[in-house]
Design a protein around this motif. Structure first.
Motif, PDB file in Angstrom:
ATOM      1  N   ASN A   1       0.802  -1.422   0.214  1.00 15.39           N
ATOM      2  CA  ASN A   1      -0.323   0.125  -0.407  1.00 15.39           C
ATOM      3  C   ASN A   1       1.100   1.465   0.144  1.00 15.39           C
ATOM      4  O   ASN A   1       0.643   2.168  -0.832  1.00 15.39           O
TER       5      ASN A   1
ATOM      6  N   TYR B   1       2.867   5.810  -2.146  1.00 18.70           N
ATOM      7  CA  TYR B   1       3.511   7.100  -2.221  1.00 18.70           C
ATOM      8  C   TYR B   1       3.860   7.543  -3.479  1.00 18.70           C
ATOM      9  O   TYR B   1       4.516   8.057  -4.319  1.00 18.70           O
TER      10      TYR B   1
ATOM     11  N   ILE C   1       1.783   8.894  -5.298  1.00 26.64           N
ATOM     12  CA  ILE C   1       1.549  10.304  -5.274  1.00 26.64           C
ATOM     13  C   ILE C   1       3.208  11.787  -5.543  1.00 26.64           C
ATOM     14  O   ILE C   1       2.884  12.694  -6.356  1.00 26.64           O
TER      15      ILE C   1
ATOM     16  N   ILE D   1       0.196   5.150   7.941  1.00 26.84           N
ATOM     17  CA  ILE D   1       0.024   5.626   5.723  1.00 26.84           C
ATOM     18  C   ILE D   1      -0.382   5.605   5.232  1.00 26.84           C
ATOM     19  O   ILE D   1      -0.162   6.219   4.210  1.00 26.84           O
ATOM     20  N   ASN D   2      -1.226   4.477   5.393  1.00 26.82           N
ATOM     21  CA  ASN D   2      -2.345   4.035   4.786  1.00 26.82           C
ATOM     22  C   ASN D   2      -3.240   5.717   4.819  1.00 26.82           C
ATOM     23  O   ASN D   2      -4.155   6.595   3.791  1.00 26.82           O
TER      24      ASN D   2
ATOM     25  N   ASP E   1      -2.328   8.635   5.454  1.00 23.76           N
ATOM     26  CA  ASP E   1      -1.942   9.942   4.830  1.00 23.76           C
ATOM     27  C   ASP E   1      -1.344   9.701   3.437  1.00 23.76           C
ATOM     28  O   ASP E   1      -1.937  10.716   3.130  1.00 23.76           O
ATOM     29  N   VAL E   2      -1.562   8.635   2.129  1.00 27.81           N
ATOM     30  CA  VAL E   2      -1.381   8.364   1.102  1.00 27.81           C
ATOM     31  C   VAL E   2      -2.798   9.023   0.632  1.00 27.81           C
ATOM     32  O   VAL E   2      -2.995   9.501  -0.071  1.00 27.81           O
TER      33      VAL E   2
ATOM     34  N   ARG F   1      -3.934  12.596   1.220  1.00 28.49           N
ATOM     35  CA  ARG F   1      -2.972  13.829   0.377  1.00 28.49           C
ATOM     36  C   ARG F   1      -3.570  13.278  -0.526  1.00 28.49           C
ATOM     37  O   ARG F   1      -3.305  14.467  -1.607  1.00 28.49           O
ATOM     38  N   ARG F   2      -4.075  12.288  -1.133  1.00 31.01           N
ATOM     39  CA  ARG F   2      -4.206  12.477  -2.570  1.00 31.01           C
ATOM     40  C   ARG F   2      -5.653  13.077  -3.276  1.00 31.01           C
ATOM     41  O   ARG F   2      -6.080  12.997  -3.980  1.00 31.01           O
TER      42      ARG F   2
ATOM     43  N   ARG G   1      -5.649  16.875  -2.451  1.00 29.20           N
ATOM     44  CA  ARG G   1      -5.164  17.894  -4.497  1.00 29.20           C
ATOM     45  C   ARG G   1      -5.985  17.788  -5.492  1.00 29.20           C
ATOM     46  O   ARG G   1      -6.077  18.443  -6.171  1.00 29.20           O
ATOM     47  N   ARG G   2      -7.567  16.949  -4.710  1.00 31.30           N
ATOM     48  CA  ARG G   2      -8.343  16.773  -5.500  1.00 31.30           C
ATOM     49  C   ARG G   2      -9.370  17.738  -4.806  1.00 31.30           C
ATOM     50  O   ARG G   2     -10.583  17.590  -4.945  1.00 31.30           O
TER      51      ARG G   2
ATOM     52  N   PRO H   1      -4.608  -1.807  -1.812  1.00 33.06           N
ATOM     53  CA  PRO H   1      -5.130  -0.118  -1.607  1.00 33.06           C
ATOM     54  C   PRO H   1      -5.286   0.364  -3.314  1.00 33.06           C
ATOM     55  O   PRO H   1      -5.599  -0.680  -4.017  1.00 33.06           O
TER      56      PRO H   1
ATOM     57  N   LEU I   1      -6.972   5.178  -7.207  1.00 28.29           N
ATOM     58  CA  LEU I   1      -7.624   6.633  -7.163  1.00 28.29           C
ATOM     59  C   LEU I   1      -8.647   6.822  -8.094  1.00 28.29           C
ATOM     60  O   LEU I   1     -10.265   7.569  -7.441  1.00 28.29           O
TER      61      LEU I   1
END
Lengths: 632, 134
Positions: A250, A255, A258, B12-13, B15-16, B19-20, B23-24, B106, B109
């Protein structure tokens, strides 16, 4: 000479075998007896008749004594046929045969020499043969000796009456008769003894062989158990590993994407390419982890099927939509045969979709500027409905030799292929296993440089698989019985014929009035007497007073929780016996069963599931009634 | 602006994904576990909730979803379940618990965004309609 003897014996053996009736063959001990009986009857007269012939030549007035003796001995040849066709009266036949023998001996002795007759030594064969024929049973122990004594007594009385024995041949001939008789008797006993030894030998050999086989079997079973355990451990390990691998993946994929977005915003071309590679590698690894997880789940028998109605038209649209991006990557064109009347099947949509998409993605991968077709067809074979999805491409194709390996784990047509085309080598194997789980098969027809056609063929109405048919899952005995009555419709028809056994009254307790109304309508339509209430207290009271055949209890209720209601019902003598099925949106089946419910029916409420439950309850109730009757 | 509540225990998940989404142009709020998710849902009334299912031992995503759906104030908020395992049983359970949709981690997006859009649309129309009435 030895060879001849063996072949003669083999020949004899086959004749004997021909006479042994099939009904007796299952019983090894009895078969042994019957074989002794047959050999004695087939060969015995050959050793008796020399005496008859000798007497016929010597006796100036052979009628009637020699003819009666000859007829009596010849009669033995009828017995093998009698055994073959009336095998179940074997003991009776054996007894009759022994009576015939007793008669022949005593008749011969009476007419030729009386008490000092050379034929009298044959009497010793009577009890011996009785044991050969019927084993150590009451016939051999009591009936035969008793009848022998009776017969001898009878002839003795005849003698007393006449006060003399007939004097049919001269004394000199009697000496020769004695020699012949003794020789024939020896021959006969020798023959029976030899044959008996043979049978005993071959049986002990057989037993030894069987022991060896049993031993081997035990070793094999142990080895198989070990292998199964090892495989289970492997599958568990793989499942855990796969799961653990996902979390770091993941991060890698997330990342890298990103950073990829950043790089794209800032137009850093080199970074974009590198990050794309990281992302692609991460996704590839993920696909592999997923496939490994799938395979280990299937191999561990933990893959569950969720059989639902699948509208094929919608299913195809969905598949086409998902597959299109990968199809156009290699400038291929996708043609999906669309027929709005293609109908509905019962299957696990998710797994079927996974398999069809896998075939399409393979086709897309191995075809350039080509045409990929997805066709669907239905057929009925032996009353069973099948549906086929075939994916045809105009790609590189595959040789027969490689095609055989395709469905194995980690096998692609050629190692260089994975280098060129990518892929885990697991996709087809997973798809094949998924389809097999649903009772189907994936097959392939292909020609190198022309194209391939992969076909998924599976039952249009899948059997409910692991874990999906919850009711059968936890009631193994009932499930086994169900094998004999596979059609729910038949069972319902039976129940309808037997209306008094049917479950009639159902109390439904649920705080949601809309649900109550819905269940009421559905169940009333099927002829059940339905009593509904939205209050837990009323529900308990109703159950006490009405004593319904089944209570449907919602578990999420505000005032008194459903669990509490269940506890009250199960603690109260008046309601303890009443079966309660839990309605719940949560899968808390174990808890429900532990607290005394007969089943958990998941919401949204499904009438079919309830039907199955009622059917099971009826069945177990019938069994209980039956047991009561038996013990009464 | 559309507010999304991400209920996810793995930093981590979180954050990822967060953040994505930021951005949108989503407003993203985070909850680290089930109880926090339930609490923040009623405090913030987000437009949509992304609910991880494996949230640790305290409370799983299904239970959190049920609690959010049991609360009159938050029961209309669409919840999309996210889970690492792609099994149909998880999807089934999520829908039964009250999630409107289901996606696997995962996160892909574009796919997740299309699902989010689907469930955000009626809410928007409703709010417009309400605004007009007012």
């Amino acid at each position: 000479m030895g060879i001849k003897f063996v072949s003669l014996q083999g020949y004899l053996e086959s004749i004997v075998n021909w006479f042994v009736p099939e009904s007796i063959l299952k019983d090894a001990d009895k078969t042994k007896n019957v074989r002794m009986f047959l050999i004695s009857h087939l060969l015995g007269p050959l050793l008796g008749h020399p005496i008859t012939i000798f007497l016929l030549l010597q006796d100036p007035n052979p009628w009637p004594q020699v003819y009666v003796l000859g007829a009596s001995l010849t009669l033995f040849w009828v017995f093998p046929f009698a055994v073959k066709y009336f095998g179940r009266y074997y003991e009776l036949l054996a007894f009759v045969s022994i009576q015939n023998l007793t008669f022949a001996i005593l008749w011969g002795a009476y007419n030729y020499g009386g008490v000092s007759s050379p034929f009298l030594i044959w009497v010793i064969t009577v009890p011996l043969l009785a044991f050969f024929y019927v084993g150590s049973s009451w016939i051999a122990r009591f009936a035969v000796p008793a009848s022998l004594i009776l017969s001898m007594a009878l002839f003795y009385f005849i003698y007393l009456n006449d006060n003399t024995f007939p004097d049919n041949i001269p004394l000199t001939s009697m000496v020769e008769a004695g020699l012949i008789s003794a020789l024939c008797a020896c021959g006969y006993v020798f023959m029976m003894a030899t044959y008996y030894t043979n049978i005993v030998d071959s049986q002990s050999e057989l037993l030894k062989e069987q022991d060896r086989h049993d031993l081997t079997l035990q070793e094999l079973i142990a080895a198989k158990d070990d292998a199964v355990a090892a495989n289970g451990a492997k599958s568990d390990f793989l499942a855990k590993m796969s799961h653990e691998l996902r979390t770091p993946l993941n991060a890698v994929i997330g990342y890298s994407e990103i950073l990829l977005e950043d790089a794209e915003l800032e137009s850093r071309g080199e970074d974009i390419a590198d990050l794309q590679k990281i992302s692609a590698a991460g996704k590839h690894l993920l696909a592999m982890v997923n496939d490994v997880l799938d395979i280990s789940k299937i191999e561990a028998g933990k893959m569950e099927l969720y059989i639902e109605e699948v509208d094929l038209a919608g299913f195809l649209n969905d598949v086409e939509f998902t597959a299109r991006p990968m199809i156009i990557q290699n400038s291929n064109k996708l043609y999906v045969e669309k027929d709005d009347n293609v109908g509905v099947i019962e299957s696990d949509a998710t797994k079927l979709r996974q398999a069809v998409l896998n075939l399409l993605s393979n086709a897309a991968k191995f075809t350039q500027n080509g045409r990929i077709e997805l066709n669907i067809s239905r057929e009925i074979v032996d009353g069973k409905e099948w549906v086929s999805f075939s994916v045809t491409d105009t790609g590189v194709g595959i040789s027969d030799e490689h095609a055989k390996l395709l469905f194995h784990n980690f096998s692609q047509a050629h190692p260089s292929i994975s280098a060129k085309f990518g892929g885990t080598g697991l996709g087809l194997s997973v798809s094949q296993k998924l389809i097999q789980l649903m009772g189907g098969e994936i097959s392939i027809e292909s020609q190198v440089d022309v194209g391939s056609c992969f076909t998924i063929r599976l039952p249009a109405h899948a059997e409910h698989g692991v874990g999906s048919l919850i009711i059968q899952d936890e009631m193994p005995e009932a499930a086994i019985e169900n094998k004999d009555t596979p059609r729910v419709k038949d069972i319902i028809a039976d129940l309808e014929n037997d209306a008094d056994k049917e479950i009639t009254t159902i109390v439904v307790i649920d705080d949601d009035k809309a649900v109550l109304e819905l269940i009421d309508r559905q169940l009333s339509k099927q002829g059940y007497k339905v009593i509904t209430t939205d209050s837990a207290q009323t529900g308990i009271q109703l159950t006490r007073s009405v004593q319904p055949d089944l209570v449907l209890l919602d578990i999420q209720m505000p005032e008194t929780g459903g669990w509490e209601v269940l506890r009250v019902l199960k603690a109260d003598k008046a309601t303890r016996e009443c079966p309660v099925a839990i309605l719940s949106v949560v899968d808390e089946r174990r808890k429900a069963l532990e607290l005394g419910a007969v089943e958990l029916i998941s919401k949204p409420f499904n009438v079919d599931k309830l039907d199955r439950l009622i059917e099971q309850l009826n069945k177990s109730r019938d069994e209980k009634d039956h047991l009561k009757k038996m013990s009464a | 602006m559309t507010m999304v509540l991400v209920v996810e225990d793995n930093p981590i998940n979180r954050d990822v994904l967060g953040r994505r989404l930021e951005r949108r142009k989503f407003i993203v709020r985070y909850a680290e576990d089930g109880p926090a998710g339930v609490h923040m849902a009623s405090e913030l009334k987000p437009d949509l909730i992304l609910m991880d299912i494996g949230l640790g031992e305290q409370m799983d995503g299904w239970e959190a979803t049920r609690q959010i759906k049991a609360n009159d104030q938050t029961k209309d908020i669409p919840i999309i379940a996210l889970t690492a395992s792609a099994f149909a049983s998880d999807r089934e359970k999520s829908l039964q618990a009250g999630c409107c949709d289901f996606d696997t981690k995962p996160v892909d997006l574009p796919r997740l965004l299309s699902k989010m859009n689907l469930w955000l649309q009626p809410a928007k129309i409703d709010s417009e309609a309400l605004a007009k009435q007012a």
